[in-house]
Scaffold this motif. Structure first.
Motif, mmCIF file in Angstrom:
data_model
loop_
_atom_site.group_PDB
_atom_site.id
_atom_site.type_symbol
_atom_site.label_atom_id
_atom_site.label_comp_id
_atom_site.label_asym_id
_atom_site.label_seq_id
_atom_site.Cartn_x
_atom_site.Cartn_y
_atom_site.Cartn_z
ATOM 1 N N VAL A 237 103.394 -36.717 -64.746
ATOM 2 C CA VAL A 237 102.267 -36.793 -65.360
ATOM 3 C C VAL A 237 101.054 -35.358 -65.019
ATOM 4 N N ASP A 238 102.149 -34.274 -64.604
ATOM 5 C CA ASP A 238 101.252 -32.715 -64.902
ATOM 6 C C ASP A 238 101.794 -32.231 -66.332
ATOM 7 N N LEU A 239 103.002 -32.757 -66.873
ATOM 8 C CA LEU A 239 103.238 -32.204 -68.105
ATOM 9 C C LEU A 239 102.183 -32.643 -68.984
ATOM 10 N N PHE A 240 101.895 -34.651 -69.130
ATOM 11 C CA PHE A 240 101.703 -34.916 -70.028
ATOM 12 C C PHE A 240 99.895 -34.728 -69.449
ATOM 13 N N GLU A 241 98.819 -34.507 -68.587
ATOM 14 C CA GLU A 241 97.821 -33.720 -68.627
ATOM 15 C C GLU A 241 97.967 -32.473 -69.050
ATOM 16 N N LEU A 242 99.501 -31.721 -70.054
ATOM 17 C CA LEU A 242 99.036 -30.237 -70.552
ATOM 18 C C LEU A 242 98.550 -31.125 -72.309
ATOM 19 N N ARG A 243 98.691 -31.968 -72.647
ATOM 20 C CA ARG A 243 98.579 -32.785 -73.965
ATOM 21 C C ARG A 243 99.611 -31.929 -74.600
ATOM 22 N N PRO A 244 100.820 -32.240 -74.703
ATOM 23 C CA PRO A 244 101.648 -31.273 -75.801
ATOM 24 C C PRO A 244 101.907 -32.418 -76.803
ATOM 25 N N ALA A 245 101.734 -33.533 -76.863
ATOM 26 C CA ALA A 245 101.853 -34.539 -77.984
ATOM 27 C C ALA A 245 99.444 -34.849 -78.390
ATOM 28 N N LEU B 262 93.358 -9.436 -57.760
ATOM 29 C CA LEU B 262 94.047 -9.604 -59.323
ATOM 30 C C LEU B 262 95.188 -10.656 -59.643
ATOM 31 N N GLY B 263 95.918 -10.473 -58.978
ATOM 32 C CA GLY B 263 97.186 -11.107 -59.143
ATOM 33 C C GLY B 263 96.726 -12.549 -59.125
ATOM 34 N N ASN B 264 96.098 -12.936 -57.771
ATOM 35 C CA ASN B 264 95.673 -14.249 -56.650
ATOM 36 C C ASN B 264 95.179 -15.243 -58.270
ATOM 37 N N ALA B 265 93.251 -14.346 -58.778
ATOM 38 C CA ALA B 265 92.983 -14.384 -59.498
ATOM 39 C C ALA B 265 93.339 -15.462 -61.155
ATOM 40 N N LEU B 266 94.215 -13.971 -61.113
ATOM 41 C CA LEU B 266 95.436 -14.829 -62.551
ATOM 42 C C LEU B 266 96.277 -15.597 -62.352
ATOM 43 N N MET B 267 96.718 -15.799 -61.273
ATOM 44 C CA MET B 267 96.924 -16.918 -60.978
ATOM 45 C C MET B 267 96.410 -18.133 -61.159
ATOM 46 N N ALA B 268 94.615 -18.361 -60.352
ATOM 47 C CA ALA B 268 94.827 -19.248 -60.229
ATOM 48 C C ALA B 268 93.580 -19.593 -62.148
ATOM 49 N N SER B 269 93.791 -19.020 -63.075
ATOM 50 C CA SER B 269 93.865 -18.693 -64.149
ATOM 51 C C SER B 269 94.911 -19.107 -65.325
ATOM 52 N N ALA B 270 95.544 -19.477 -64.290
ATOM 53 C CA ALA B 270 96.824 -20.211 -65.028
ATOM 54 C C ALA B 270 98.168 -18.401 -65.948
ATOM 55 N N ARG B 271 97.459 -17.621 -65.902
ATOM 56 C CA ARG B 271 98.006 -16.391 -66.697
ATOM 57 C C ARG B 271 98.912 -15.702 -65.489
ATOM 58 N N TYR B 272 99.665 -16.284 -65.832
ATOM 59 C CA TYR B 272 101.510 -15.931 -64.732
ATOM 60 C C TYR B 272 101.536 -14.677 -64.802
ATOM 61 N N PRO B 273 102.347 -14.368 -66.490
ATOM 62 C CA PRO B 273 103.019 -13.248 -66.557
ATOM 63 C C PRO B 273 101.927 -11.465 -66.085
ATOM 64 N N THR C 31 91.969 -31.608 -62.013
ATOM 65 C CA THR C 31 91.442 -30.475 -62.044
ATOM 66 C C THR C 31 92.478 -29.644 -61.611
ATOM 67 N N GLN C 32 94.117 -29.839 -61.771
ATOM 68 C CA GLN C 32 94.263 -28.497 -61.049
ATOM 69 C C GLN C 32 95.399 -28.324 -62.256
ATOM 70 N N MET C 33 95.598 -28.766 -63.255
ATOM 71 C CA MET C 33 96.498 -28.448 -64.762
ATOM 72 C C MET C 33 94.737 -28.013 -65.480
ATOM 73 N N ALA C 34 93.858 -28.272 -65.158
ATOM 74 C CA ALA C 34 92.383 -27.501 -66.359
ATOM 75 C C ALA C 34 93.010 -26.419 -66.459
ATOM 76 N N PRO C 35 93.332 -25.093 -65.749
ATOM 77 C CA PRO C 35 93.786 -23.696 -65.682
ATOM 78 C C PRO C 35 94.875 -23.621 -66.803
ATOM 79 N N LEU C 36 96.392 -23.920 -66.574
ATOM 80 C CA LEU C 36 96.897 -24.101 -67.821
ATOM 81 C C LEU C 36 96.910 -24.832 -68.829
ATOM 82 N N ARG C 37 95.943 -26.225 -68.788
ATOM 83 C CA ARG C 37 95.306 -26.367 -70.185
ATOM 84 C C ARG C 37 94.999 -25.547 -71.197
ATOM 85 N N GLN C 38 94.154 -24.773 -70.607
ATOM 86 C CA GLN C 38 92.888 -23.892 -71.301
ATOM 87 C C GLN C 38 93.567 -22.670 -71.621
#
Length: 670
Positions: free
Chosen positions: A394-402, A87-98, A282-289
């Motif tokens: 680039v990973d920061l900008f992929e998250l679209r903070p602006a 479950l932890g691995n699946a949550l990490m993959a979906s960027a639900r880190y807490p 592709t790598q940052m998509a879960p965190l962006r979502q």
């Protein structure tokens, strides 16, 4: 064996599961999944079967399905360590880190001596920015499994995030010693050795990574780039050809910035950038979502809030280029925020920037927390001042903070990225013929796109002898980064020296044995080794003062001088270039055009050599050029930061206005 057991006991779920694992190991994934689903039908509550099915869902990109399956299994088996681990691995993959951290922590109660759980906990803490806690978990994993390579690899990741680069390199080297068959260990070691200034050892590590995995795009590109910086041109043509083929084939992981030093077309540069950006997306998509930033409407009369991200807001080429511009923008109605990804260096440049703008220290926060900090400030237009260069964000900008994101200055090339809306340039550096090779919309300034701090004062120059220069003779200079000087360009420089008696070539001292290697190459071209003079690393003011002794700056291809070229022009040293066919190959062309010296822009290699020889043999011509440049300091638009600030503010207003009225980005010629 597993197949026979299953034939003998077709109703046994465990035998079906073992058969599926055997099928996976021989590459028969579809048959393996059939066997696994059959096992689930036979024993729906079988823990291992459910964990295996969840792992398969994760591999297929269905993290949500895996989470749902494992939560159902957990309800039937509360506190089961294997289920919590999955479950932890699946949550990490979906960027639900807490939530992932919570699952791993609960799993440790049932398996306190499991080193993998400690490593996963450390990984979750790293994503959350809790480096001290991550280090504690890694130390515990090292105690439990000191010979597990993954433990040392994650130790390296934590040390790297803490800024302990040399120690991180040693951790990766230990991981490589324990598992030499894994190519990512020497690759990581190489990156850290590279960053800590041990370039020769880094090149050796990259070579080991490439031998371990000949298809590794990162290892190939980093090895080629390291060899260029070391002037190690042995077998470089072969490796360079492999790199070009890898970009054409769309191989993943090839960094766009090192590729700019290759003699490649603008089309191939874009292909390299687009392929790399696709991997980041592709790598940052879960965190962006998970972050899912929104941008509340801004009042039409609100001031323009503009952000800039860089690791160079201090005594760094970026800081030196932009500081006078930001000072000139004070009182212009722009609310400027600088997001510094490296700690403050307490330099005069830093303090000037601090007085001109609001600086946010985001060093060590990671992309998610930095993106949230930027979003909280309400920045509408965000500039990336690093691109794909060292310290890339680039990973920061992929998250679209602006809502509007802009590529500018440090890495003059296309990002190839859908998250980058604009690129700031000018019509000389990026003419219409190159337009199709840029994914961004273009903001073309009516001046060279590079700003400059024209407020600085030159200190007196030391004597020629104190600089290691001969008492007489023409001094050709090329103070570029070593990766810009390739074998073909060096051969042209040597042709110039052969035709201009008593002349010398003045260069920055390179890493490792680069200087001696270059001297030996000079001898092979019929030029005495002592005619190459190497300047040690100096404070920037001391470097500028020494430019008084440089008679002619020889530019490089395919990657032009940038900051060093404008430094030379401001110091009175003329620059000779030959125009290239990419943006990085036309920067000096733009500088010379705007400073009013188009006669120093030539076409072709022979024309370059002939012009260098002609000028190097004509002391009066060099004196006239220097006198002209010194007069331009106070009158030429290239050094006019008030004028640059006016045009730059117009560019920001144009981009911002389109955003505020709901119009998409578009090419804008100012």
């Amino acid at each position: 064996m597993a197949a026979r057991l299953r034939e003998q006991a077709p109703a046994n779920a465990e035998f079906a599961r073992l058969h599926s694992i055997a099928l996976l190991r021989i590459g028969q994934r579809s048959h393996a999944l059939e066997a696994l689903h059959h096992a689930a039908e036979l024993a729906p509550e079988h823990i291992e079967v459910q964990c295996n099915l969840a792992s398969a869902q994760l591999e297929d990109g269905d993290a949500e399905g895996a989470i749902e399956r494992l939560r159902a299994a957990l309800r039937r088996n509360p506190g089961h360590p294997a289920v919590l681990l999955g479950l932890g691995n699946a949550l990490m993959a979906s960027a639900r880190y807490p939530q992932a951290r919570e699952a791993y922590a609960m799993a440790t109660h049932g398996a306190p001596e499991h080193p993998g759980l400690r490593l996963n906990l450390a990984a979750a803490e790293m994503e959350l920015g809790n480096l001290a806690q991550a280090a504690i978990h890694v130390d515990e994993a090292l105690r439990l499994a000191p010979r597990l390579d993954a433990t040392h690899e994650l130790h390296g990741h934590v040390l790297q995030a803490q800024g302990h680069i040399a120690a991180a390199a040693q951790a990766y080297l230990e991981a490589e010693r324990l598992a030499p068959e894994h190519p990512h260990h020497p690759l990581w070691a190489g990156l850290m050795l590279d960053e800590s200034g041990q370039l020769t050892l880094a090149a050796e590590a990259y070579a080991r990574a490439l031998r371990c995995n000949p298809g590794s795009g990162p290892a190939l590109s980093q090895l080629v780039f390291a060899k260029r910086r070391l002037y190690d041109w042995h077998d470089l043509d072969v490796l360079s050809a492999q790199l070009h083929r890898a970009v054409i084939d769309g191989r993943a992981g090839i960094m766009p910035f090192p590729f700019l030093a290759e003699d490649a077309s603008a089309a191939l540069q874009r292909r390299c950038a687009t392929t790399f950006a696709s991997g980041i997306e592709t790598q940052m998509a879960p965190l962006r979502q998970q972050l899912d930033f929104s941008y509340p409407p801004t009042s039409a009369n609100a001031p323009w809030r503009v952000g800039f991200v860089s690791n160079g807001f201090g005594e760094h080429s970026i800081g030196r280029l932009v500081v006078a511009l930001f000072e000139a923008l004070q009182g212009s109605g722009l609310d400027i925020h600088l997001f510094a990804t490296k700690p403050a260096d307490d330099s005069p440049i830093y303090h000037r920037l601090q007085a001109a703008a609001t600086i946010h220290d985001v060093a060590g926060l990671g992309p998610a927390r930095t993106a949230m900090r930027i979003r909280q400030t309400g920045v509408e237009i965000l500039f990336d001042l690093r691109g794909y260069g060292s310290g890339s964000n680039v990973d920061l900008f992929e998250l679209r903070p602006a809502p509007v994101q802009v590529n500018w200055l440090a890495c003059p090339s296309t990002s190839g990225a859908p998250w980058m809306d604009y690129l700031v340039t000018d019509t000389i550096a990026l003419p219409p013929l190159l337009r199709e090779h840029f994914s961004e919309k273009l903001i073309r300034l009516p001046r060279c796109f590079i700003p400059y701090d024209s407020t600085r004062e030159l200190i007196p120059a030391p004597s020629r002898s104190d600089c290691g220069l001969p008492a007489q003779g023409t001094v050709f200079a090329s103070f570029n980064n070593s990766y810009k000087l390739n074998a073909a360009t060096f051969a042209q420089f040597m042709a110039v020296l052969r035709r201009v008696p008593e002349s010398v070539l003045w260069l920055h001292s390179g890493p490792g044995e680069a200087d001696e290697r270059l001297r030996a190459t000079a001898v092979s071209h019929g030029v005495a080794a002592h005619r190459l003079i190497f300047m040690p690393q100096l404070f920037h003011a001391e470097y500028l003062a020494r430019l008084a002794h440089a008679d002619l700056f020889l530019d490089t291809r395919p990657y032009n001088a940038q900051a060093s070229a404008i430094d030379a022009l401001w110091s009175g040293c003329p620059v000779l270039t030959h125009s290239g066919h990419t943006l990085v190959g036309r920067v000096a062309t733009s500088l010379l055009h705007h400073v009013g010296l188009p006669e120093l822009i030539v076409e072709g290699e022979q024309a370059f050599v002939d012009m260098a020889v002609r000028l190097g043999s004509d002391r009066e011509a060099l004196t006239v050029l220097r006198r002209h440049l010194l007069k331009q300091r106070s009158r030429n638009p290239l050094f006019d930061m008030q004028g640059f600030a006016t045009d730059f503010r117009r560019a920001i207003q144009a981009m911002g206005a389109r955003y505020r009225i709901g119009r998409p980005p578009a090419d804008l010629d100012l």
